[in-house]
Design an enzyme around this catalytic site. Structure first.
Site, PDB file in Angstrom:
ATOM      1  N   PRO A 148       0.831  -1.197   0.000  1.00  0.00           N
ATOM      2  CA  PRO A 148       0.000   0.000   0.000  1.00  0.00           C
ATOM      3  C   PRO A 148       0.871   1.255   0.000  1.00  0.00           C
ATOM      4  O   PRO A 148       1.925   1.280   0.646  1.00  0.00           O
ATOM      5  CB  PRO A 148      -0.794  -0.098   1.309  1.00  0.00           C
ATOM      6  CG  PRO A 148      -0.651  -1.521   1.758  1.00  0.00           C
ATOM      7  CD  PRO A 148       0.659  -1.984   1.231  1.00  0.00           C
ATOM      8  N   ASP A 217       4.123  16.907  10.931  1.00  0.00           N
ATOM      9  CA  ASP A 217       4.945  17.823  10.129  1.00  0.00           C
ATOM     10  C   ASP A 217       4.822  17.541   8.636  1.00  0.00           C
ATOM     11  O   ASP A 217       5.087  18.393   7.806  1.00  0.00           O
ATOM     12  CB  ASP A 217       6.424  17.710  10.543  1.00  0.00           C
ATOM     13  CG  ASP A 217       6.640  18.291  11.937  1.00  0.00           C
ATOM     14  OD1 ASP A 217       5.660  18.804  12.513  1.00  0.00           O
ATOM     15  OD2 ASP A 217       7.779  18.229  12.444  1.00  0.00           O
ATOM     16  N   SER A 218       4.439  16.303   8.325  1.00  0.00           N
ATOM     17  CA  SER A 218       4.343  15.920   6.915  1.00  0.00           C
ATOM     18  C   SER A 218       2.942  16.135   6.358  1.00  0.00           C
ATOM     19  O   SER A 218       2.626  15.661   5.267  1.00  0.00           O
ATOM     20  CB  SER A 218       4.696  14.439   6.777  1.00  0.00           C
ATOM     21  OG  SER A 218       3.767  13.680   7.530  1.00  0.00           O
ATOM     22  N   SER A 233       1.525  10.935  14.950  1.00  0.00           N
ATOM     23  CA  SER A 233       1.307  11.905  16.017  1.00  0.00           C
ATOM     24  C   SER A 233       1.305  13.286  15.396  1.00  0.00           C
ATOM     25  O   SER A 233       2.071  13.567  14.482  1.00  0.00           O
ATOM     26  CB  SER A 233       2.442  11.792  17.037  1.00  0.00           C
ATOM     27  OG  SER A 233       2.423  12.894  17.914  1.00  0.00           O
ATOM     28  N   TYR A 492      13.169  14.952  19.260  1.00  0.00           N
ATOM     29  CA  TYR A 492      13.525  14.875  17.850  1.00  0.00           C
ATOM     30  C   TYR A 492      14.984  15.248  17.696  1.00  0.00           C
ATOM     31  O   TYR A 492      15.415  16.256  18.230  1.00  0.00           O
ATOM     32  CB  TYR A 492      12.699  15.936  17.117  1.00  0.00           C
ATOM     33  CG  TYR A 492      12.010  15.440  15.893  1.00  0.00           C
ATOM     34  CD1 TYR A 492      10.725  14.959  15.969  1.00  0.00           C
ATOM     35  CD2 TYR A 492      12.638  15.476  14.663  1.00  0.00           C
ATOM     36  CE1 TYR A 492      10.079  14.512  14.826  1.00  0.00           C
ATOM     37  CE2 TYR A 492      11.997  15.027  13.534  1.00  0.00           C
ATOM     38  CZ  TYR A 492      10.723  14.548  13.609  1.00  0.00           C
ATOM     39  OH  TYR A 492      10.087  14.097  12.486  1.00  0.00           O
TER      40      TYR A 492
END
Lengths: 572, 524
Positions: A148, A217-218, A233, A492
C-alpha cells in the site's frame, strides 16, 4: 500530484533552497511564507557549521534514466482480470519508481545517483473501498505482493520493496480515494476515505467549519491511511490527541476479508481493541480504506508565542512543569541552542531599518541586560488555540510558569517562524545534498527524568561516532523536545555532516544513525515515537516488545495474511 | 624459582610482552630541589576541569546529596520500617555525611604542597613519573568523569598522588579513605585537602550505604573532581596485589550504567617503591604484632624515619580506560530502563560479573606497569640462598634473573649504563637494614640478635626474611603464570595440551585468592 512533486527530493517542485547569483541563499516558490525571500546569513551558517563550501558541489542527475529501471514483470492473466475491474493502473517506469521509496537518506541518494534493485511492477489506483476489495482478491488469486502507498513520506524504509520478492509487486496507491464520505455534526465525526492527504482533509473540513486538528509535520503530503498504519502523532496532539485518540472506526481490507466494528462509539470493552492491531501495522495486514475520525469546530482564535530560556536544562524543567500542571498549549516545543542558531540563520532580510533596530534592541536586552549567553540559551515555541478569552488566560498561565524557570517571553513572531520552519526544514536536506552535506532526523519518546541525559548522550554519541568514522568536520547534532505527555516527552534529533573525503557516505551515515539509536535505547528511550519501525528499525523489535510480544504480532499476521500478500516485510 | 623449559610458550609470551612500549619517566623532585618550595606552594593553581562542570562548593554537594531522591527514598523507607520520624533519620544522615565529607580548601592544599615537598625531598631520592601518562590524564579529566585507581602499598600512595596532580596543575582528586578517623588534626587537614572518609565496614547500615553511594556518585556525575580509591581496599602487606573489592567500583560505574554520564574513565596507576616506608611495620604485623592505631601522636613519633633514605618511587599513570568501551555489548540495558533510577537496585548477575571483570582487569593493568628495582631481583636470589651468599655469585644470579624477568615482560628499571655490581651494591646500601655485605658474602641483617634470647633471634631472623620476601613478591606477578604451567607440566608428566591445561586451571583456581588472574579467561 506526482507532477507537482520532486521526483528525487522532498516536497513541491517549485519550492527549494537555492543560492542566487549573488551567492545568497533564497527559498523559491510562493507556497510558504519564506518563499521568495533572501536569507542573508544562511550561507555563512552552512559554511561555519559544516565546513561546506559553495565551490564543492555535487549534482543529482536531472531526470530519471528510464533504461536503468528494472522491467515490469506482470502476468497477463492478472492484467486481464485487472482490466475487467476497470481500475486504472500503470506500468510506466516513472510511476513505479516514484512509489518505490520513502524519504530516508539512502533512498534519496539512490534516486540521485543510482537505481533501486527492486521496485513495484505495477501501480494501481483504486477509487473506493470496493476497488480495494477487488484488488486484494485478485492478488490472492494470482499470488501477488501488495504494498500500500499513501503519501510516500515514510522515513523508515517501509516503502522499499524487498529485494528477494519474486512475485509481482503491486503498488496500491490510495491517492484517488480522497473523499470525505460524510460529516456527522451531532457526534462530531467524519467518515473519510483513507487516501486523503492531511492538508486536503483540513481544507475540505474547514469549508464546513471543522477540523481534525491532526497536524504531523508531513501533513502537506501524508495521508490518513498512512497515519493509521504508522501510529502517527500530530503537532497539536495536546488538544486533539494522537491518531489513536482521534480514530473512531477503521475499515480495512485484508486477505481474510474486511475487518471493522459494528458501531461507532467512543469506547468499548470487547477484548483487546482490534484497532490497535491495525494502527502501527505498517501495511503488513491489509489496506485501510475508510476511517471515521473525530472532528472539532475550527478554533476561533490562534496565537503563537515563544519563550527564551537561559539554557536547555531550564527549558526542559519548564516543559515538565507545564505537563505536570496539564496546561500545555496546543503545541509546545523546545529547541536546543544549535537549532536556535539555525533558526536564526534562516531569518530573511529585514525590510526596514526600524525592524533591524528593534531586533538589535531585543538581542541587547536578552544577552546583555538579562545575561543570557547566546551560545547556550534555547527557545520554546508555543501555539495556543481556542476561544479568544481562554487563549489569553491560558497564555498567561504558561508564561507565568516559564518565568519561574527563568524564561523570557520572546514574541509571537519568533513562535510563528518556528512553526513555519518545521515545514521548510524538510527542504533543506536537498540543498545540503548538493554541497556534500547529508543529514536526517529521527525521534524517540522518553520518561521526563531521562530527557536531559538522553539528549546529551545521543548528541555526544553522534559527534563521537562521526569522528571515529572519519568524518572530517564536526557534525550538526541537535535536538528538540516536540511533545509533552504526563509521563514523558517526545524528542527529535537532527543530525547532518559534511561527507567530503568519505567514499561511502550513506553507509557511514547509517552506521552513525544506528549507533545513535542504540544510544537512545540504552538511555531508556523508545524505538520510535511516531515514525514507525519499517525495515529500518526492525532489528530492535524483539528487544523493544519481548519475544512473546513479537510472537503475538506474528500470530495475528499469520492469521490475517497467511500467504504474505502484504509482503512489504515491515515491522516483524 | 621455577625455570620454564616450555620454549614455544616463552617465545610467544616474550614477543607479546617485551614489544609493549612503555613511556619514559621524569623525576618531579628534581625541579623541587632547584626552586623555592614556598613559591611552588603558592603558585597560581588553575587546574583543568571537566568540560561539563558547573562549579560548586563542597557544602553545596553535601546538601544536594541530602536532598537527592536516592537518599530521601531510603530515609522514608527507614522511617516507615522503624516507625521513626523522617526528621530524625535525616539528622542521622547529616551526621554521617559530616563525618564522611571532604571540604577541599586551597589553603590546606597549599600547606600540603609545601610540607610534602620538604618531606618527600628528605625521604626519597627521586619521584619518577611518566609524563605522557599525565598528559593523557589531563585530557581525560576534561572529557569525562575520571576515577583514579592506584595500587596500594603505603600511606604515601594517596599523598603522593595528590601531590603529583597538584604539581601538574590537575584537579585534585577526592579520595575515599577508610582511615584516619582517629586522627583529629591530621584527619581534618586531609579532609581539607580533599579526602573523604568511609567506615571500614558498613555492610548492614542502609542509610550509611545510601549516603555514601550518593555522595560518591554526586561528585562523579557533576564532574566535580577525579575520584580516587584503592581497588585492593587496604595496603598490601606482602607487596602482592590483593584481590579487588567491588563495592566502590560498582558505585562509580553506576552513573554510566544509568546513562547519567556519557562515559567514565578508569585510570589504573602503578606506584612502585624501591623501599616501602612501612616495610618493617608490615613484617611485624605479619608476625602477629598488632597494627598500631593511626594517631596523630603515632605519626609524630614516626618522625625519625625522616632521616632515612627510601630511594626512588615510580609512578606510572596508565592509559585511561573508557568504561563505555569496556561495557559495549556486555550490559543488558533493560533492568535500568524499567525501574526509576533513584531506587536502590541490586545489580543483576551480568552487571556483577562485569564489575568483577573490570576490577581484575584494572589490577592486572596496575601490575603490568609496576616497576621492579634491581633490589627486587637481589632479594629473590638471596632468599633462595640463605643464610649467606657469595657476593659475586649473587651478582651473577641477579643478572640471570634480570634476563629471565625481562623475557617474561617484567618492567625492570635498570639504567643502561649501570653495571650489575653497582646496581646490587646500591640496592644493598638502601636496604642495609635487611641485608649487608660481610667479607665478600651477603648476609641477612639480624644485628642485635646475637646475644639475645632464642625467641628474639628467631623473631629478628623472621623479620629480615619477611621483609626480603616482600620485595621478592613483587616478582611473583611476572612469574606466576609460567610457573603454574611449569608445575602443571611436572605434575601431569605429559605433553598433552588438554591435560596440562586442566591441571593449570586447577592450580589457578587453587591460587585464585593468592594472585590476580582474570576470571574465567583461559591460557592464551
Amino acid at each position: 500530484r506526482q507532477e507537482l512533486l520532486k521526483w528525487n527530493g522532498w516536497g513541491y517542485n517549485d519550492s527549494k533552497f537555492i543560492f542566487n547569483k549573488k551567492g545568497q541563499a533564497e527559498f523559491t516558490g510562493k507556497r510558504y511564507r519564506l518563499g521568495g525571500m533572501v536569507l542573508p546569513t544562511f550561507k555563512e551558517w552552512i559554511e561555519k557549521t559544516f565546513g561546506a563550501s559553495l565551490e564543492h558541489k555535487t549534482t543529482s542527475r536531472a531526470s530519471l534514466n528510464v533504461n536503468d529501471v528494472p522491467p515490469s514483470i506482470v502476468n497477463e492473466e492478472f492484467l486481464q482480470d485487472l482490466r475487467a475491474t476497470k481500475i486504472s493502473y500503470s506500468q510506466d517506469a516513472e510511476d513505479r519508481v516514484f512509489r518505490a521509496h520513502g524519504h530516508c537518506l539512502h533512498e534519496i541518494f539512490v534516486l540521485r545517483e543510482g537505481m533501486f534493485k527492486r521496485i513495484p511492477d505495477i501501480v494501481v489506483w483504486p477509487v473506493c473501498h470496493e476497488d480495494v476489495v477487488k484488488i486484494v482478491e485478485l492478488a490472492c488469486k494470482h499470488n501477488l505482493c501488495i504494498i500500500p502507498f499513501g503519501g510516500g513520506t515514510s522515513v523508515s524504509s517501509a516503502l522499499e520493496c524487498p529485494e528477494e520478492e519474486k512475485r509481482t509487486i503491486v503498488s496500491l496507491d490510495t491517492s484517488q480515494m480522497n473523499r470525505i464520505l460524510w460529516i456527522d455534526e451531532k457526534n462530531l465525526t467524519a467518515c473519510v476515505e483513507a487516501g486523503i492527504v492531511g492538508q486536503d482533509l483540513e481544507k475540505q473540513l474547514a469549508e464546513s467549519g471543522f477540523c481534525t486538528g491532526h497536524e504531523p509535520d508531513s501533513m502537506e503530503f501524508s495521508s490518513l491511511g498512512g497515519w493509521v498504519a504508522t501510529r502517527a502523532s500530530g503537532m497539536k496532539k495536546n488538544i486533539y490527541g494522537n491518531i489513536e485518540d482521534l480514530v473512531i472506526h477503521i475499515k480495512m481490507v485484508t486477505p481474510r476479508g474486511i475487518v471493522e466494528k459494528n458501531c461507532q462509539v467512543p469506547r468499548m470493552s470487547t477484548g483487546p481493541d482490534i484497532h490497535h492491531f491495525i494502527m502501527g501495522s505498517e501495511g503488513t495486514l491489509g489496506v485501510v480504506t475508510e476511517v471515521t475520525i473525530k472532528i472539532r469546530p475550527v478554533p476561533e482564535y490562534q496565537k503563537y508565542g515563544s519563550v527564551v530560556f537561559p539554557n536547555f536544562e531550564r527549558g526542559v524543567a519548564c516543559l515538565r512543569e507545564v505537563a505536570k500542571q496539564r496546561c500545555a498549549p496546543a503545541s509546545i516545543r523546545l529547541v536546543d541552542n544549535a537549532q536556535f542558531q539555525f533558526g536564526h540563520a534562516l531569518k530573511p532580510q529585514v525590510a526596514s531599518i526600524f525592524t533591524s533596530f528593534l531586533d538589535g534592541l531585543k538581542k541587547f536586552y536578552i544577552t546583555k541586560f538579562k545575561g543570557f549567553d547566546p551560545n547556550i540559551l534555547c527557545v520554546a515555541t508555543l501555539l495556543f488555540e481556542g476561544d479568544r478569552e481562554k487563549v489569553l488566560q491560558h497564555e498567561k498561565q504558561v508564561y507565568d510558569i516559564a518565568t519561574k524557570f527563568g524564561g523570557l517571553a520572546a514574541g509571537e513572531d519568533n513562535g510563528q517562524r518556528g512553526y513555519m520552519l518545521t515545514f521548510v526544514i524538510a527542504y533543506l536536506r536537498d540543498l545540503g545534498l548538493d554541497y556534500y552535506v547529508i543529514g536526517e532526523s529521527f525521534e524517540t519518546s522518553v520518561p521526563w527524568d531521562r530527557v536531559l541525559d538522553l539528549c546529551r548522550n545521543v548528541k555526544e554519541r553522534i559527534v563521537r561516532e562521526c569522528k571515529e568514522k572519519g568524518v572530517q568536520f564536526a557534525p550538526l547534532s541537535t535536538c528538540r523536545v516536540t511533545q509533552t505527555y504526563d509521563a514523558g516527552a517526545c524528542v527529535y534529533f537532527y543530525f547532518a555532516f559534511n561527507y567530503r573525503g568519505i567514499s561511502d557516505p550513506v553507509h557511514v551515515y547509517e552506521q552513525i544513525e544506528r549507533a545513535a539509536r542504540e544510544e537512545i535505547l540504552a538511555n531508556g528511550g523508545s524505538l520510535s515515537h511516531h515514525h514507525g519501525v519499517g525495515k529500518l528499525r526492525k532489528r530492535w523489535m524483539k528487544e523493544s516488545i519481548s519475544d512473546v510480544g513479537l510472537g503475538m504480532l506474528r500470530s495475528v499476521k499469520e492469521y490475517v495474511d497467511p500467504n504474505n500478500i502484504f509482503g512489504n516485510k515491515n515491522l516483524l | 624459582l621455577v625455570t620454564v623449559s616450555h620454549s614455544s610458550f616463552v617465545c610467544s609470551q616474550q614477543k607479546e610482552l617485551t614489544s609493549k612500549k612503555r613511556d619514559e619517566f621524569e623525576d618531579i623532585l628534581e625541579e623541587r630541589r632547584l626552586s623555592s618550595d614556598l613559591r611552588y606552594a603558592m603558585k597560581c593553581y588553575t587546574p583543568v576541569i571537566y568540560k561539563g562542570l558547573s562549579p560548586c562548593k563542597p557544602n553545596a554537594i553535601k546538601s544536594a546529596v541530602l536532598q537527592s531522591e536516592q537518599v530521601q527514598y531510603v530515609i522514608k523507607q527507614l522511617a516507615k520500617e522503624m516507625g521513626e520520624s523522617p526528621d530524625i533519620i535525616q539528622e542521622e544522615a547529616t551526621e554521617i555525611l559530616d563525618e564522611m565529607g571532604h571540604s577541599m580548601q586551597l589553603g590546606a592544599v597549599r600547606f600540603f604542597a609545601f610540607t610534602l615537598s620538604k618531606i618527600f625531598k628528605r625521604l626519597f631520592q627521586r619521584v619518577c613519573v611518566n609524563e605522557e601518562g599525565m598528559q593523557r590524564l589531563q585530557h581525560a579529566i576534561q572529557e569525562h568523569p575520571v576515577v583514579l585507581l592506584p595500587s596500594h602499598r603505603s600511606y604515601v600512595d594517596f599523598l603522593m598522588l595528590s601531590y603529583l596532580l597538584y604539581t601538574y596543575d590537575l584537579a585534585l582528586p577526592v579520595i575515599a579513605a577508610g582511615i584516619f578517623l582517629g586522627m583529629k588534626i591530621v584527619g581534618e587537614l586531609l579532609r581539607r585537602a580533599g579526602a573523604f572518609f568511609m567506615r571500614r565496614s558498613f555492610g548492614g547500615n542502609r542509610l550509611y550505604w545510601a549516603v555514601f553511594a550518593e555522595y560518591v556518585k554526586m561528585m562523579l556525575r557533576s564532574g566535580y573532581a577525579p575520584i580516587e580509591f584503592f581497588l585492593e581496599g587496604t595496603r598490601s602487606r606482602t607487596a602482592k596485589t590483593l584481590t579487588p573489592k567491588f563495592g566502590l567500583l560498582s558505585i562509580v560505574m553506576e552513573p554510566f550504567f544509568k546513562r547519567e554520564v556519557f562515559d567514565t574513565y578508569l585510570v589504573p596507576i602503578s606506584i612502585s617503591y624501591e623501599r616501602i616506608l612501612e616495610e618493617s611495620l608490615y613484617a611485624y604485623e605479619l608476625l602477629g604484632v598488632p597494627k598500631p592505631k593511626e594517631s596523630t601522636s603515632g605519626l609524630l613519633k614516626a618522625r625519625r624515619i625522616l632521616s632515612d633514605n627510601f630511594g626512588t618511587i615510580h609512578i606510572y599513570v596508565g592509559q585511561p580506560v573508557s568504561l563505555r568501551t569496556l561495557a559495549s555489548g556486555r550490559i543488558n540495558r533493560c533492568p535500568y530502563n524499567l525501574v526509576p533510577r533513584h531506587l536502590p537496585q541490586k545489580p543483576s548477575e551480568d552487571i556483577q560479573e562485569f564489575v568483577s571483570d573490570v576490577a581484575y582487569k584494572m589490577e592486572l593493568l596496575q601490575i603490568e606497569n609496576m616497576v621492579l628495582s634491581p633490589w627486587v631481583l637481589v632479594a629473590a636470589v638471596l632468599l633462595q640462598n640463605l643464610p649467606a651468599m657469595d657476593f659475586e655469585l649473587l651478582i651473577e644470579k641477579t643478572l640471570w634473573l634480570k634476563g629471565l624477568t625481562q623475557t617474561f615482560g617484567g618492567f625492570i628499571e635498570w639504567p643502561d649504563n649501570l653495571c650489575a655490581k653497582k646496581a646490587v651494591v646500591s640496592g644493598l646500601t638502601l636496604h642495609s637494614n635487611i641485608a649487608r655485605l660481610v667479607d665478600g658474602h651477603v648476609v641477612l641483617n639480624d644485628k642485635g640478635a646475637e646475644d639475645g634470647a632464642v625467641g628474639e633471634i628467631v623473631f629478628k631472623r623472621a623479620l629480615a626474611i619477611l621483609m626480603c620476601a616482600t620485595y621478592r613478591n613483587q616478582l611473583l606477578n611476572v612469574f606466576v603464570r609460567p610457573s603454574l604451567v611449569a608445575v602443571a607440566l611436572q605434575m601431569t608428566r605429559s605433553f598433552r595440551k588438554e591435560e596440562v591445561y586442566s591441571c593449570f586451571s586447577f592450580l589457578r583456581d587453587v591460587f585464585s585468592d593468592e594472585f590476580i588472574f582474570f576470571p574465567g579467561i583461559s591460557l592464551k
